[in-house]
Structures are given as structure tokens and as C-alpha cells.
Design an enzyme around this catalytic site. Structure first.
Site, PDB file in Angstrom:
ATOM      1  N   GLN A  55     -22.766 -10.858 -18.052  1.00 21.75           N
ATOM      2  CA  GLN A  55     -23.612 -11.812 -17.775  1.00 21.75           C
ATOM      3  C   GLN A  55     -24.023 -10.226 -16.222  1.00 21.75           C
ATOM      4  OE1 GLN A  55     -24.895 -14.634 -15.324  1.00 21.75           O
ATOM      5  NE2 GLN A  55     -26.287 -14.407 -14.149  1.00 21.75           N
TER       6      GLN A  55
ATOM      7  N   ASP B 289     -24.810   8.454   0.436  1.00 24.68           N
ATOM      8  CA  ASP B 289     -24.847   8.019  -0.974  1.00 24.68           C
ATOM      9  C   ASP B 289     -24.112   7.858  -2.380  1.00 24.68           C
ATOM     10  OD1 ASP B 289     -27.981   8.984  -0.005  1.00 24.68           O
ATOM     11  OD2 ASP B 289     -27.229  10.981  -0.583  1.00 24.68           O
TER      12      ASP B 289
ATOM     13  N   SER C 292       0.882  -0.788   0.061  1.00 22.59           N
ATOM     14  CA  SER C 292       0.156   0.205  -0.119  1.00 22.59           C
ATOM     15  C   SER C 292       0.981   1.123   0.113  1.00 22.59           C
ATOM     16  CB  SER C 292      -0.771   0.156   0.622  1.00 22.59           C
ATOM     17  OG  SER C 292      -1.740   0.706   1.509  1.00 22.59           O
ATOM     18  N   LYS C 293       0.167   2.051  -1.021  1.00 16.17           N
ATOM     19  CA  LYS C 293       1.022   3.080  -1.042  1.00 16.17           C
ATOM     20  C   LYS C 293       0.570   4.507   0.253  1.00 16.17           C
ATOM     21  CE  LYS C 293       3.412   1.671  -3.613  1.00 16.17           C
ATOM     22  NZ  LYS C 293       4.887   1.573  -3.558  1.00 16.17           N
TER      23      LYS C 293
ATOM     24  N   LYS D 216     -13.397  -3.983   1.510  1.00 15.15           N
ATOM     25  CA  LYS D 216     -14.814  -2.841   1.181  1.00 15.15           C
ATOM     26  C   LYS D 216     -15.813  -3.201   0.790  1.00 15.15           C
ATOM     27  CE  LYS D 216     -11.154  -0.014  -2.042  1.00 15.15           C
ATOM     28  NZ  LYS D 216     -10.915   0.278  -3.041  1.00 15.15           N
TER      29      LYS D 216
END
Length: 293
Positions: free
Chosen positions: A165, A89, A26-27, A77
Site C-alpha cells: 500500500q 519544486d 551526524s557526519k 524533515k
């Protein structure tokens, strides 16, 4: 004699994190610690290696660990989206959370990828807006791009994916102007596209070479004014962008998206809206071992 000395409560130093597995690549710590130093702020930003089995316990213990919020990366996530007490939202439409913060005892979440994508193009190619966009890929990253393009008012967004799909499911979720185009007929849309976006991992370092060589885009049929961008940033210039450059097209790499998406979280945790500068980009490029910039 009465002692009137008032003890001042020691101010807590804001602590934020990036959580995922693996996390060593990770940066985000480099980016946020660059800004902490640049703005002379007290604060910490730490990488946290947490497995899927440990993630729920990690989130419930954030305050005990002294964290005021943080970033969430793969594979957490979607789980962060489900566990956050409040989602805005943007996160709700994208269906994933990559930025967390507290409002009182409420854990809140958003997704800054759509902002990062648009801000990167605003910065690198201010005239990037057009009518028709062609988007390759229908994974998690594509959701943020579709949200951004729809928000910016594109009249036609053509989504292309090997598994039709998945593309159809996304098109149904986002509604008009998103439509599904056949993978092997994408070249028929190219001559109309003002913006061409690759959201797949094809061309990424360590990606499957066979898959990379089978991924094609017939750029000689593209508008000479079209802009081509790839959200992948390792390597900085992907095969997708190389082919676009070879046809004389304007390109924007994906590093800027990473840098700009970090802005929203930093402002939440440390109270200052940071700027994405050439110095920050150069620092991350150096860390990546890249000489371009």
C-alpha cells in the site's frame, strides 16, 4: 574639530547548523568544516540536538541565534517542510525539506537528497543511466530517489516494498513511469533492470538482523551490465552490495550521496560551491573507522 572617523560595521560570520535527534552520529559537521578549512572561509557549522517538541521554537529563533540556515535530519524533515515559508519544486515533490536558508526574512527550503543521489552516480559510475530501474523501499528516502530517476528520464521505475500500500501511494504521487511490483516477484524484474537501488535500512549497522537475513535479491538473474547501489553508508559495503559484488556486478556505496547532497547547502550559506574530493571522502571514512575508500 569634527571627528570624521567612520566606524566600519563588523561583518557577521555565517553560521549554519544540522538539527535532529539524535544528532551525535551526524557526519555533516565534519563535511562542512572540512570545506570551510579547505577554502579558507570564515564560518561555523554546528550540530544542534533538538526534539520534536522543541523544533518549531528552534526554527522561529534561527536569526536570533545568528544562523543563516542549515540542514535538517530525522525526525524533522517533514515538519521543516510544513514550517518553511517557501519550498521549491523539488521539496514539494519529495514532501520533505533537508536544507534551509533565508531570502530576506523568508525561510526557504529544498531537498538535496535527489541531487546527492544523482551526483554520486555521475561521479562514481558516469554511464549509470539506463531504461529500467528497480527500487527497494517506499519510505522517505525512496521519494528522493524516485524524483531523481524520473528527472533523469528512466522509462520504467519498478518500486518494491513489503507493505504494498505504501508503494502504491508513492507510485500514485509520482505517476508514470513509476509502477509497483510485488516484493516476492522482484526477481522477475531483475533481468531487465539497468539500475538496482536499495533505499531501505536493511543491512544498516544496528538494524534488525532477522529482517536483514530475510531480505533477498537473486542477483544471478541480473544483467551483467547492471549497476547496484545502496543509500546506506554504515557499513560502507552493506550485505546488499556484498551479494551484488559476489555476482560480479558493479556497485556504488551510499557515502557519496551524503557528501554530494551537502554541496547545495554549503553554497547557499558560505557562497562557494565546494567539490567532493577523494580527500573529503578519506576524512569521513577515517571518522567512520572505515579503511576502504
Amino acid at each position: 574639530m569634527v571627528n570624521l572617523t567612520i566606524k566600519r560595521e563588523k561583518k557577521k560570520i555565517p553560521r549554519a547548523f544540522v538539527v535532529g535527534t539524535p544528532i551525535h552520529h551526524s557526519k555533516s559537521p565534519k563535511i562542512h568544516n572540512f570545506w570551510l578549512k579547505q577554502y579558507d572561509l570564515q564560518g561555523e557549522y554546528l550540530a544542534q540536538e533538538v526534539t520534536s517538541e522543541e523544533f518549531r521554537d528552534f526554527l522561529t529563533s534561527l536569526k536570533r541565534r545568528g544562523f543563516c540556515g542549515g540542514n535538517v535530519t530525522l525526525p524533522h524533515k517533514q515538519e521543516a517542510f510544513h514550517l518553511a515559508n517557501y519550498k521549491d519544486d523539488v521539496a514539494t515533490m519529495i514532501g520533505a525539506v533537508n536544507t534551509l536558508w533565508y531570502e530576506g526574512d523568508k525561510l526557504c527550503g529544498t531537498n538535496s537528497d535527489a541531487y546527492g543521489f544523482s551526483a554520486n552516480l555521475d561521479d562514481s559510475a558516469p554511464d549509470w543511466m539506463g531504461e529500467t530501474a528497480l527500487v527497494f523501499g517506499a519510505g522517505g528516502a525512496a521519494r528522493a530517489i524516485l524524483y531523481a530517476l524520473k528527472k533523469r528520464g528512466f522509462e520504467r521505475i519498478c518500486l518494491v516494498n513489503r507493505t504494498k500500500q505504501r508503494a502504491e501511494s508513492l507510485a500514485e504521487h509520482f505517476g508514470k513511469p513509476v509502477e509497483v511490483c510485488d516484493w516476492y516477484k522482484a526477481h522477475e524484474i531483475l533481468y531487465q533492470a539497468d539500475l538496482i537501488v536499495n533505499t531501505t535500512s536493511v543491512g544498516m549497522i544496528n538494524s534488525n538482523e532477522k529482517e536483514s537475513t530475510s531480505f533477498f535479491c537473486d542477483f544471478h538473474k541480473t544483467k551483467t551490465t547492471a549497476l547496484v547501489t545502496d543509500i546506506v553508508y554504515t557499513p560502507l559495503v552493506t550485505p546488499f552490495l556484498q551479494r551484488a559484488k559476489a555476482h560480479g556486478l558493479r556497485t556504488v556505496d551510499g557515502l557519496g550521496m551524503l557528501l554530494h547532497q551537502a554541496v547545495l547547502g554549503f553554497e547557499r550559506w558560505f557562497g562557494i560551491r565546494p567539490r567532493v574530493t577523494k580527500a573529503l571522502r578519506a576524512t569521513i571514512l577515517q571518522d567512520m573507522g572505515e579503511k576502504r575508500g
